[in-house]
Design a protein around this motif. Sequence first.
Motif, PDB file in Angstrom:
ATOM      1  N   LEU A  49       0.992  -1.165  -0.031  1.00 17.28           N
ATOM      2  CA  LEU A  49      -0.153   0.097  -0.134  1.00 17.28           C
ATOM      3  C   LEU A  49       0.833   1.344   0.007  1.00 17.28           C
ATOM      4  N   VAL A  50       0.501   2.036  -0.877  1.00 14.34           N
ATOM      5  CA  VAL A  50       1.320   3.544  -0.885  1.00 14.34           C
ATOM      6  C   VAL A  50       0.166   4.483  -1.003  1.00 14.34           C
ATOM      7  N   CYS A  51       0.387   5.444  -0.161  1.00 15.52           N
ATOM      8  CA  CYS A  51      -0.717   6.601  -0.102  1.00 15.52           C
ATOM      9  C   CYS A  51      -0.277   7.784  -0.716  1.00 15.52           C
ATOM     10  N   VAL A  52      -0.895   8.156  -1.837  1.00 12.82           N
ATOM     11  CA  VAL A  52      -0.551   9.471  -2.686  1.00 12.82           C
ATOM     12  C   VAL A  52      -1.725  10.388  -2.530  1.00 12.82           C
ATOM     13  N   ASP A  53      -1.392  11.463  -2.138  1.00  9.86           N
ATOM     14  CA  ASP A  53      -2.336  12.765  -1.940  1.00  9.86           C
ATOM     15  C   ASP A  53      -2.970  13.022  -3.269  1.00  9.86           C
ATOM     16  N   ARG A  54      -4.104  13.260  -3.421  1.00 13.29           N
ATOM     17  CA  ARG A  54      -4.933  13.529  -4.816  1.00 13.29           C
ATOM     18  C   ARG A  54      -4.285  14.963  -5.314  1.00 13.29           C
ATOM     19  N   ARG A  55      -4.068  15.554  -4.340  1.00 13.87           N
ATOM     20  CA  ARG A  55      -3.664  16.894  -4.740  1.00 13.87           C
ATOM     21  C   ARG A  55      -2.177  17.098  -5.397  1.00 13.87           C
ATOM     22  N   ALA A  56      -1.360  16.156  -5.083  1.00 11.67           N
ATOM     23  CA  ALA A  56       0.073  16.029  -5.507  1.00 11.67           C
ATOM     24  C   ALA A  56       0.036  16.110  -6.938  1.00 11.67           C
ATOM     25  N   GLU A  57       1.093  16.802  -7.481  1.00  8.41           N
ATOM     26  CA  GLU A  57       1.315  17.045  -8.931  1.00  8.41           C
ATOM     27  C   GLU A  57       1.432  15.763  -9.650  1.00  8.41           C
ATOM     28  N   SER A  58       2.075  14.727  -9.021  1.00 11.00           N
ATOM     29  CA  SER A  58       2.114  13.490  -9.804  1.00 11.00           C
ATOM     30  C   SER A  58       1.182  12.474  -9.746  1.00 11.00           C
ATOM     31  N   PHE A  59       0.144  12.820  -8.904  1.00  9.26           N
ATOM     32  CA  PHE A  59      -0.965  11.879  -8.660  1.00  9.26           C
ATOM     33  C   PHE A  59      -1.557  11.174  -9.999  1.00  9.26           C
ATOM     34  N   ALA A  60      -1.989  12.300 -11.131  1.00 12.15           N
ATOM     35  CA  ALA A  60      -2.719  11.836 -12.153  1.00 12.15           C
ATOM     36  C   ALA A  60      -1.635  10.888 -12.974  1.00 12.15           C
ATOM     37  N   HIS A  61      -0.508  10.877 -12.868  1.00 15.49           N
ATOM     38  CA  HIS A  61       0.376  10.174 -13.491  1.00 15.49           C
ATOM     39  C   HIS A  61       0.402   8.609 -12.985  1.00 15.49           C
ATOM     40  N   PHE A  62       0.638   8.739 -11.630  1.00 15.66           N
ATOM     41  CA  PHE A  62       0.245   7.273 -10.887  1.00 15.66           C
ATOM     42  C   PHE A  62      -0.956   6.471 -11.458  1.00 15.66           C
ATOM     43  N   TYR A  63      -2.089   7.584 -11.322  1.00 18.31           N
ATOM     44  CA  TYR A  63      -3.379   7.076 -11.701  1.00 18.31           C
ATOM     45  C   TYR A  63      -3.632   6.604 -12.980  1.00 18.31           C
ATOM     46  N   ASP A  64      -3.084   7.414 -14.076  1.00 16.22           N
ATOM     47  CA  ASP A  64      -3.107   6.864 -15.334  1.00 16.22           C
ATOM     48  C   ASP A  64      -2.115   5.753 -15.929  1.00 16.22           C
ATOM     49  N   SER A  65      -1.135   5.803 -15.278  1.00 18.83           N
ATOM     50  CA  SER A  65       0.092   4.689 -15.681  1.00 18.83           C
ATOM     51  C   SER A  65      -0.306   3.398 -15.243  1.00 18.83           C
ATOM     52  N   LYS A  66      -0.813   3.543 -14.039  1.00 20.83           N
ATOM     53  CA  LYS A  66      -1.177   2.078 -13.278  1.00 20.83           C
ATOM     54  C   LYS A  66       0.062   1.420 -12.927  1.00 20.83           C
ATOM     55  N   VAL A  67       1.027   1.763 -12.915  1.00 18.79           N
ATOM     56  CA  VAL A  67       2.466   1.240 -12.630  1.00 18.79           C
ATOM     57  C   VAL A  67       3.283   2.258 -11.699  1.00 18.79           C
ATOM     58  N   PHE A  68       3.983   1.659 -10.872  1.00 15.61           N
ATOM     59  CA  PHE A  68       5.122   2.603  -9.826  1.00 15.61           C
ATOM     60  C   PHE A  68       5.996   1.543  -9.519  1.00 15.61           C
ATOM     61  N   THR A  69       7.027   2.182  -9.010  1.00 13.28           N
ATOM     62  CA  THR A  69       8.153   1.451  -8.354  1.00 13.28           C
ATOM     63  C   THR A  69       8.467   2.086  -7.107  1.00 13.28           C
ATOM     64  N   VAL A  70       8.333   1.191  -6.037  1.00 14.54           N
ATOM     65  CA  VAL A  70       8.936   1.599  -4.728  1.00 14.54           C
ATOM     66  C   VAL A  70      10.442   1.492  -4.534  1.00 14.54           C
ATOM     67  N   ASN A  71      11.024   2.627  -4.480  1.00 10.05           N
ATOM     68  CA  ASN A  71      12.613   2.753  -4.356  1.00 10.05           C
ATOM     69  C   ASN A  71      12.706   2.914  -2.726  1.00 10.05           C
ATOM     70  N   ILE A  72      13.182   1.918  -2.155  1.00  5.21           N
ATOM     71  CA  ILE A  72      13.731   2.153  -0.649  1.00  5.21           C
ATOM     72  C   ILE A  72      15.037   2.600  -0.535  1.00  5.21           C
ATOM     73  N   LEU A  73      15.110   3.761   0.188  1.00 12.76           N
ATOM     74  CA  LEU A  73      16.347   4.597   0.273  1.00 12.76           C
ATOM     75  C   LEU A  73      17.514   4.088   1.345  1.00 12.76           C
ATOM     76  N   SER A  74      18.670   4.426   0.974  1.00 10.90           N
ATOM     77  CA  SER A  74      19.596   4.045   1.989  1.00 10.90           C
ATOM     78  C   SER A  74      19.840   5.062   2.877  1.00 10.90           C
ATOM     79  N   THR A  75      20.503   5.213   4.110  1.00  9.15           N
ATOM     80  CA  THR A  75      20.702   6.494   4.548  1.00  9.15           C
ATOM     81  C   THR A  75      21.695   7.530   4.115  1.00  9.15           C
ATOM     82  N   GLU A  76      22.256   6.875   3.362  1.00 14.11           N
ATOM     83  CA  GLU A  76      23.208   8.120   2.416  1.00 14.11           C
ATOM     84  C   GLU A  76      22.495   8.613   1.195  1.00 14.11           C
ATOM     85  N   GLN A  77      20.937   8.455   1.202  1.00  7.70           N
ATOM     86  CA  GLN A  77      20.256   9.090   0.098  1.00  7.70           C
ATOM     87  C   GLN A  77      19.325  10.082   0.680  1.00  7.70           C
TER      88      GLN A  77
END
Length: 119
Positions: A49-77
């Motif tokens: 589950l990922v929660c993206v605010d509908r007001r986020a600039e990128s929301f429509a692109h997540f919604y339209d593409s139907k795909v996403f990647t979860v990039n789990i970051l290291s402490t150096e990032q």
Amino acid sequence: MLDPKELRRVMGHFATGITIITTRSAEGTPYGLTANAFTSLSLDPPLCLVCVDRRAESFAHFYDSKVFTVNILSTEQEELSNRFAKSGGDKFTGVSTAPGHHGAPLIAGALVHLECVIT
């Protein structure tokens, strides 16, 4: 009643992993945002589950593409996490990425990439 800013400050003390969730527009433009609202839902079938605010600039692109990647970051990032936490602008300038199987960007140096399809 607790002030929303105070609640955000208090909840900010809860330690979580930090992720950058990425997708792409229909034209292939990458979009992404920092998210700690990410959790595992099921092992069988594998669901998260990922929660993206509908007001986020990128929301429509997540919604339209139907795909996403979860990039789990290291402490150096941390700097990268801070960059993607802000609204607007080209967040991908100077960031090394590769397209995943579904086209959503994989961020170089991330600890893990989870390529997902929205169901």
